[in-house]
Design a protein around this motif. Structure first.
Motif, PDB file in Angstrom:
ATOM      1  N   ALA A  48       9.522  -0.678  -3.952  1.00 40.42           N
ATOM      2  CA  ALA A  48       9.750   0.548  -3.184  1.00 40.42           C
ATOM      3  C   ALA A  48      11.014   1.256  -3.673  1.00 40.42           C
ATOM      4  O   ALA A  48      11.057   2.495  -3.759  1.00 40.42           O
ATOM      5  N   TYR A  49      12.023   0.496  -4.016  1.00 43.22           N
ATOM      6  CA  TYR A  49      13.263   1.078  -4.545  1.00 43.22           C
ATOM      7  C   TYR A  49      12.988   1.791  -5.871  1.00 43.22           C
ATOM      8  O   TYR A  49      13.446   2.921  -6.087  1.00 43.22           O
ATOM      9  N   VAL A  50      12.240   1.132  -6.745  1.00 38.00           N
ATOM     10  CA  VAL A  50      11.894   1.753  -8.031  1.00 38.00           C
ATOM     11  C   VAL A  50      11.096   3.028  -7.791  1.00 38.00           C
ATOM     12  O   VAL A  50      11.333   4.048  -8.441  1.00 38.00           O
ATOM     13  N   ARG A  51      10.157   3.002  -6.863  1.00 39.21           N
ATOM     14  CA  ARG A  51       9.393   4.214  -6.538  1.00 39.21           C
ATOM     15  C   ARG A  51      10.343   5.341  -6.139  1.00 39.21           C
ATOM     16  O   ARG A  51      10.197   6.476  -6.589  1.00 39.21           O
TER      17      ARG A  51
ATOM     18  N   ASP B   5       7.805 -12.334  -1.370  1.00 40.68           N
ATOM     19  CA  ASP B   5       7.004 -11.108  -1.364  1.00 40.68           C
ATOM     20  C   ASP B   5       7.787  -9.920  -0.814  1.00 40.68           C
ATOM     21  O   ASP B   5       7.713  -8.821  -1.364  1.00 40.68           O
ATOM     22  N   LEU B   6       8.547 -10.128   0.247  1.00 40.74           N
ATOM     23  CA  LEU B   6       9.343  -9.028   0.800  1.00 40.74           C
ATOM     24  C   LEU B   6      10.410  -8.566  -0.184  1.00 40.74           C
ATOM     25  O   LEU B   6      10.674  -7.367  -0.309  1.00 40.74           O
ATOM     26  N   GLN B   7      11.017  -9.514  -0.871  1.00 37.99           N
ATOM     27  CA  GLN B   7      12.022  -9.154  -1.874  1.00 37.99           C
ATOM     28  C   GLN B   7      11.398  -8.265  -2.950  1.00 37.99           C
ATOM     29  O   GLN B   7      11.943  -7.210  -3.282  1.00 37.99           O
ATOM     30  N   HIS B   8      10.256  -8.662  -3.465  1.00 36.70           N
ATOM     31  CA  HIS B   8       9.652  -7.913  -4.567  1.00 36.70           C
ATOM     32  C   HIS B   8       9.046  -6.586  -4.121  1.00 36.70           C
ATOM     33  O   HIS B   8       9.104  -5.602  -4.857  1.00 36.70           O
ATOM     34  N   VAL B   9       8.462  -6.534  -2.934  1.00 40.20           N
ATOM     35  CA  VAL B   9       7.926  -5.248  -2.490  1.00 40.20           C
ATOM     36  C   VAL B   9       9.080  -4.286  -2.208  1.00 40.20           C
ATOM     37  O   VAL B   9       8.960  -3.075  -2.443  1.00 40.20           O
ATOM     38  N   GLY B  10      10.213  -4.807  -1.746  1.00 42.14           N
ATOM     39  CA  GLY B  10      11.391  -3.964  -1.563  1.00 42.14           C
ATOM     40  C   GLY B  10      11.903  -3.430  -2.887  1.00 42.14           C
ATOM     41  O   GLY B  10      12.287  -2.252  -2.995  1.00 42.14           O
ATOM     42  N   GLN B  11      11.895  -4.268  -3.908  1.00 43.65           N
ATOM     43  CA  GLN B  11      12.291  -3.820  -5.240  1.00 43.65           C
ATOM     44  C   GLN B  11      11.343  -2.729  -5.742  1.00 43.65           C
ATOM     45  O   GLN B  11      11.785  -1.718  -6.301  1.00 43.65           O
TER      46      GLN B  11
ATOM     47  N   GLU C 232       0.822  -1.207   0.000  1.00 45.37           N
ATOM     48  CA  GLU C 232       0.000   0.000   0.000  1.00 45.37           C
ATOM     49  C   GLU C 232       0.857   1.258   0.000  1.00 45.37           C
ATOM     50  O   GLU C 232       0.587   2.202  -0.750  1.00 45.37           O
ATOM     51  N   ALA C 233       1.892   1.295   0.829  1.00 46.32           N
ATOM     52  CA  ALA C 233       2.765   2.475   0.898  1.00 46.32           C
ATOM     53  C   ALA C 233       3.505   2.705  -0.413  1.00 46.32           C
ATOM     54  O   ALA C 233       3.716   3.849  -0.822  1.00 46.32           O
ATOM     55  N   THR C 234       3.867   1.636  -1.087  1.00 48.63           N
ATOM     56  CA  THR C 234       4.623   1.752  -2.335  1.00 48.63           C
ATOM     57  C   THR C 234       3.738   2.179  -3.495  1.00 48.63           C
ATOM     58  O   THR C 234       4.143   2.987  -4.319  1.00 48.63           O
ATOM     59  N   VAL C 235       2.535   1.672  -3.563  1.00 45.50           N
ATOM     60  CA  VAL C 235       1.664   1.899  -4.720  1.00 45.50           C
ATOM     61  C   VAL C 235       0.810   3.163  -4.578  1.00 45.50           C
ATOM     62  O   VAL C 235       0.552   3.855  -5.569  1.00 45.50           O
ATOM     63  N   THR C 236       0.405   3.488  -3.371  1.00 41.82           N
ATOM     64  CA  THR C 236      -0.508   4.619  -3.166  1.00 41.82           C
ATOM     65  C   THR C 236       0.106   5.913  -3.694  1.00 41.82           C
ATOM     66  O   THR C 236       1.250   6.238  -3.405  1.00 41.82           O
ATOM     67  N   GLY C 237      -0.700   6.622  -4.483  1.00 44.71           N
ATOM     68  CA  GLY C 237      -0.292   7.924  -4.995  1.00 44.71           C
ATOM     69  C   GLY C 237       0.508   7.899  -6.281  1.00 44.71           C
ATOM     70  O   GLY C 237       0.852   8.952  -6.812  1.00 44.71           O
ATOM     71  N   LEU C 238       0.792   6.710  -6.794  1.00 44.69           N
ATOM     72  CA  LEU C 238       1.549   6.637  -8.044  1.00 44.69           C
ATOM     73  C   LEU C 238       0.654   6.919  -9.243  1.00 44.69           C
ATOM     74  O   LEU C 238      -0.541   6.622  -9.233  1.00 44.69           O
ATOM     75  N   THR C 239       1.259   7.471 -10.260  1.00 50.66           N
ATOM     76  CA  THR C 239       0.558   7.691 -11.525  1.00 50.66           C
ATOM     77  C   THR C 239       0.643   6.419 -12.363  1.00 50.66           C
ATOM     78  O   THR C 239       1.507   5.565 -12.118  1.00 50.66           O
ATOM     79  N   PRO C 240      -0.224   6.280 -13.361  1.00 48.90           N
ATOM     80  CA  PRO C 240      -0.106   5.124 -14.255  1.00 48.90           C
ATOM     81  C   PRO C 240       1.276   5.041 -14.906  1.00 48.90           C
ATOM     82  O   PRO C 240       1.813   3.946 -15.087  1.00 48.90           O
ATOM     83  N   GLU C 241       1.857   6.182 -15.225  1.00 43.67           N
ATOM     84  CA  GLU C 241       3.183   6.183 -15.838  1.00 43.67           C
ATOM     85  C   GLU C 241       4.214   5.593 -14.874  1.00 43.67           C
ATOM     86  O   GLU C 241       5.100   4.834 -15.282  1.00 43.67           O
ATOM     87  N   GLU C 242       4.107   5.944 -13.595  1.00 43.70           N
ATOM     88  CA  GLU C 242       5.049   5.412 -12.607  1.00 43.70           C
ATOM     89  C   GLU C 242       4.820   3.915 -12.373  1.00 43.70           C
ATOM     90  O   GLU C 242       5.781   3.156 -12.217  1.00 43.70           O
ATOM     91  N   ILE C 243       3.584   3.495 -12.366  1.00 41.29           N
ATOM     92  CA  ILE C 243       3.265   2.077 -12.171  1.00 41.29           C
ATOM     93  C   ILE C 243       3.896   1.225 -13.270  1.00 41.29           C
ATOM     94  O   ILE C 243       4.373   0.128 -13.024  1.00 41.29           O
ATOM     95  N   GLY C 244       3.899   1.739 -14.490  1.00 41.75           N
ATOM     96  CA  GLY C 244       4.409   0.970 -15.626  1.00 41.75           C
ATOM     97  C   GLY C 244       5.831   1.289 -16.036  1.00 41.75           C
ATOM     98  O   GLY C 244       6.364   0.660 -16.960  1.00 41.75           O
ATOM     99  N   ALA C 245       6.480   2.210 -15.356  1.00 43.64           N
ATOM    100  CA  ALA C 245       7.827   2.646 -15.760  1.00 43.64           C
ATOM    101  C   ALA C 245       8.870   1.571 -15.500  1.00 43.64           C
ATOM    102  O   ALA C 245       8.870   0.924 -14.451  1.00 43.64           O
TER     103      ALA C 245
END
Length: 172
Positions: free
Chosen positions: A161-164, A153-159, A20-33
Motif C-alpha cells: 500500500a505504501y508503494v502504491r 501478511d499485514l507487514q507486506h500488504v502495508g508495504q 484488494e484495495a491495494t491492487v485494484t486499479g493498478l496498471t501492469p507497470e505499477e504492479i511491477g514497479a
C-alpha cells in the motif's frame, strides 16, 4: 465459532480487504514497479504474502496448497519451483516475477483466503495451544503460527500500500 477464531477470521478478512484495495486499479507497470533498485514491487509483495499464507495454512491443515491444487502455479507461469514462497529471494528473483495481472493476484489471494477461513472455522479454541513446530524454543503453537502469518501478511500488504501511494503520488 469461538471468539478467538472469530478474531483470526477478522484479521485474515482485513488482509484480504487491504490486498484488494491495494491492487485494484493498478496498471501492469505499477504492479511491477520498483521504487528503488532493491525494492520489492507490489506484485511480488502480494504474491509473497499470499504464498506464505497458502504454504503455512496448508501445512497446518495437512492439505495441498491452493497454489498447486488449483493450478495457480500454471496461471502465473513463474520461473520458480512450485514450492517457492519468496523467502530468501534475491533481487533478480524478485524481478523475475515481473508484473502479474492484478486480477490474477486478487484471484489467487481470494482463493487462499477462502481456504484459510474454512480451516479456521473447523478449529476449536483448545487447538490453538497445540504445538505445531518443536524446532523452536519455545515450541510454536497453532495460535502462534497463525498470528505469525497474520503479522507477515499485514507487514507486506502495508508495504504494498505504501508503494502504491508513492507511485500514485509521483514519488516512485
Amino acid at each position: 465459532m469461538h471468539a478467538s477464531t472469530e478474531l483470526l477470521v477478522d484479521a485474515f478478512d482485513r488482509i484480504r480487504e487491504e490486498v484488494e484495495a491495494t491492487v485494484t486499479g493498478l496498471t501492469p507497470e505499477e504492479i511491477g514497479a520498483r521504487v528503488g533498485p532493491e525494492a520489492n514491487p507490489i506484485g511480488w509483495l502480494v504474491w509473497h504474502l499470499t504464498r506464505v499464507q497458502d504454504d503455512h495454512l496448508a501445512e497446518l491443515a495437512d492439505r495441498a496448497q491452493v497454489w498447486t491444487r488449483d493450478r495457480w502455479v500454471d496461471r502465473f507461469g513463474l520461473p520458480f519451483p512450485p514450492e517457492a514462497t519468496g523467502f530468501g529471494h534475491s533481487s533478480a528473483e524478485v524481478a523475475a516475477l515481473g508484473a502479474p495481472d492484478p486480477e490474477l493476484l486478487i484471484g489467487y489471494h481470494q482463493a487462499v483466503h477462502e481456504r484459510t477461513v474454512g480451516y479456521l472455522g473447523k478449529i476449536r479454541v483448545g487447538d490453538l495451544a497445540e504445538v505445531v513446530d518443536d524446532r523452536w524454543n519455545p515450541p510454536v503453537t497453532l495460535g502462534v503460527r497463525l498470528i505469525s502469518v497474520v503479522a507477515e501478511d499485514l507487514q507486506h500488504v502495508g508495504q504494498a500500500a505504501y508503494v502504491r501511494g508513492l507511485l500514485r503520488n509521483g514519488q516512485g
